[in-house]
Design a protein around this motif. Structure first.
Motif, PDB file in Angstrom:
ATOM      1  N   ARG A 112     -11.831  -0.189   1.960  1.00  0.00           N
ATOM      2  CA  ARG A 112     -10.252   0.027   2.116  1.00  0.00           C
ATOM      3  C   ARG A 112      -9.993   1.297   1.819  1.00  0.00           C
ATOM      4  NH1 ARG A 112      -8.003  -4.987   1.093  1.00  0.00           N
ATOM      5  NH2 ARG A 112      -9.350  -6.360  -0.006  1.00  0.00           N
ATOM      6  N   ARG A 113      -8.783   1.765   2.287  1.00  0.00           N
ATOM      7  CA  ARG A 113      -8.063   2.992   1.868  1.00  0.00           C
ATOM      8  C   ARG A 113      -7.709   3.106   0.483  1.00  0.00           C
ATOM      9  NH1 ARG A 113      -3.759   3.619   4.150  1.00  0.00           N
ATOM     10  NH2 ARG A 113      -3.329   5.774   4.577  1.00  0.00           N
ATOM     11  N   VAL A 140      -1.366   4.363  -2.045  1.00  0.00           N
ATOM     12  CA  VAL A 140      -1.989   3.665  -0.928  1.00  0.00           C
ATOM     13  C   VAL A 140      -1.891   2.322  -1.098  1.00  0.00           C
ATOM     14  CG1 VAL A 140      -3.868   3.501   0.664  1.00  0.00           C
ATOM     15  CG2 VAL A 140      -3.234   5.580  -0.037  1.00  0.00           C
ATOM     16  N   GLU A 141      -1.463   1.274  -0.203  1.00  0.00           N
ATOM     17  CA  GLU A 141      -1.591   0.081  -0.033  1.00  0.00           C
ATOM     18  C   GLU A 141      -2.657  -0.297   1.080  1.00  0.00           C
ATOM     19  OE1 GLU A 141      -1.436  -3.867   1.293  1.00  0.00           O
ATOM     20  OE2 GLU A 141      -0.608  -2.385   2.387  1.00  0.00           O
ATOM     21  N   ASP A 142      -3.652  -1.256   0.768  1.00  0.00           N
ATOM     22  CA  ASP A 142      -4.533  -1.460   1.785  1.00  0.00           C
ATOM     23  C   ASP A 142      -4.982  -3.007   1.245  1.00  0.00           C
ATOM     24  OD1 ASP A 142      -6.388  -2.338   3.687  1.00  0.00           O
ATOM     25  OD2 ASP A 142      -7.211  -0.062   3.767  1.00  0.00           O
TER      26      ASP A 142
END
Length: 307
Positions: A112-113, A140-142
């Motif tokens: 994930r980021r 950041v959302e991942d």
């Protein structure tokens, strides 16, 4: 009520502990509990101990579980298990600042980021190569997992979660109560990528002032050298010695700074802002704003306007 469990993992800053309480408790639709693996006095970095009375049972049934602290150190095994269980049960997972290391240790960020405080981003990427670390972003959302940079960026992320849950009006009301700006986009830069060194010399001060008064006009190296009455080679060498930048780098930074000022304080169109700052066109303005600040001109104006 939306239940939020803020899991404190020492070492932790007392300010970070206060962030989820400040943001979510300003909205009467959240039930916030602060918990830790070992309830009782919890040491803070550079401050007094705080007393946390709830244990990890507070995580059970929580809708959002947030990792707060760790300083990049190893988190207790029971904390990692609690996050894995919460994620497996469908809870929204988030971290503030170095809390990203907790999620990384739990294996929740693999593939994930993610982001963390810029000063520890390289460490996060080195220790956990399966994570796509984004060192310059606010949050950041991942895949339903949210990570944020430090301090103010953590506030931004919590406000963003409120906006996701209840819309912009409720999030902006929470921001006003916290006396912080409205929600900033997560893609905004942490503003640490290209810090400008202090200007150390004065021999070209008059030429810099002359250029600042003419940012809306084409300026070439020959123009600057002509005003300074020296060769282009000498100008470049002295400019770098005094500012830490080449003349054209310095000029570009000043043009972007002028554009930011105009975006904050005027209602000029993007083409007008580009023209008055010497960046030429709206397309050029957009390119340089995204490269330098991490925001489009429109997003920057929406976030920082002082009109």
């Amino acid at each position: 009520m939306h239940r939020v469990a803020a899991v404190i993992v020492p070492p932790v800053l007392s300010f970070d502990v206060s962030i989820p309480l400040m943001v979510f408790n300003s909205v009467d639709r959240y039930d916030v509990r602060v918990c830790t693996a070992r309830p009782g006095p919890v040491p803070t970095v550079g401050g007094p101990d705080i007393v946390v009375t709830d244990g990890l049972d507070a995580v059970e049934g929580a809708d959002t579980v947030i990792a707060v602290g760790s300083g990049g150190e190893q988190a207790p095994a029971e904390v990692l298990d609690a996050f894995r269980t919460a994620a497996g049960g469908g809870a929204r997972i988030a971290s503030l600042c170095t809390g990203a290391f907790v999620l990384a240790q739990a294996g929740l960020l693999d593939g994930r980021r993610a982001t963390t405080h810029w000063a520890l981003a390289e460490d996060l990427a080195t220790r956990f190569p399966a994570i796509d670390v984004q060192p310059g972003l606010l949050f950041v959302e991942d895949g339903g997992i949210f990570t944020s940079a430090g301090a103010a960026a953590a506030i931004d992320m919590c406000l963003h979660l409120v906006r996701v849950d209840h819309g912009a009006a409720v999030a902006n009301a929470a921001a006003r109560l916290a006396v912080v700006p409205p929600v900033r986009p997560g893609g905004q830069a942490q503003f640490i990528e290209t810090p400008l060194p202090p200007e150390r010399g004065l021999s070209l001060a008059d030429t810099r002032a002359w250029a600042l008064a003419r940012l809306d006009r084409p300026l070439a190296l020959a123009d600057l050298a002509g005003h300074a009455r020296m060769s282009v080679r000498t100008l470049t060498r002295r400019f770098h010695a005094e500012t830490g930048q080449s003349p054209l780098q310095w000029l570009l930074h000043r043009r972007v700074d002028r554009a930011r000022e105009l975006l904050e304080t005027t209602g000029l169109s993007m083409d007008q802002v580009a023209g008055r700052s010497g960046l030429g066109s709206a397309d050029s303005l957009r390119k340089h704003m995204v490269a330098r600040v991490g925001l489009t001109p429109t997003a920057y104006r929406a976030s920082f306007t002082r009109r």
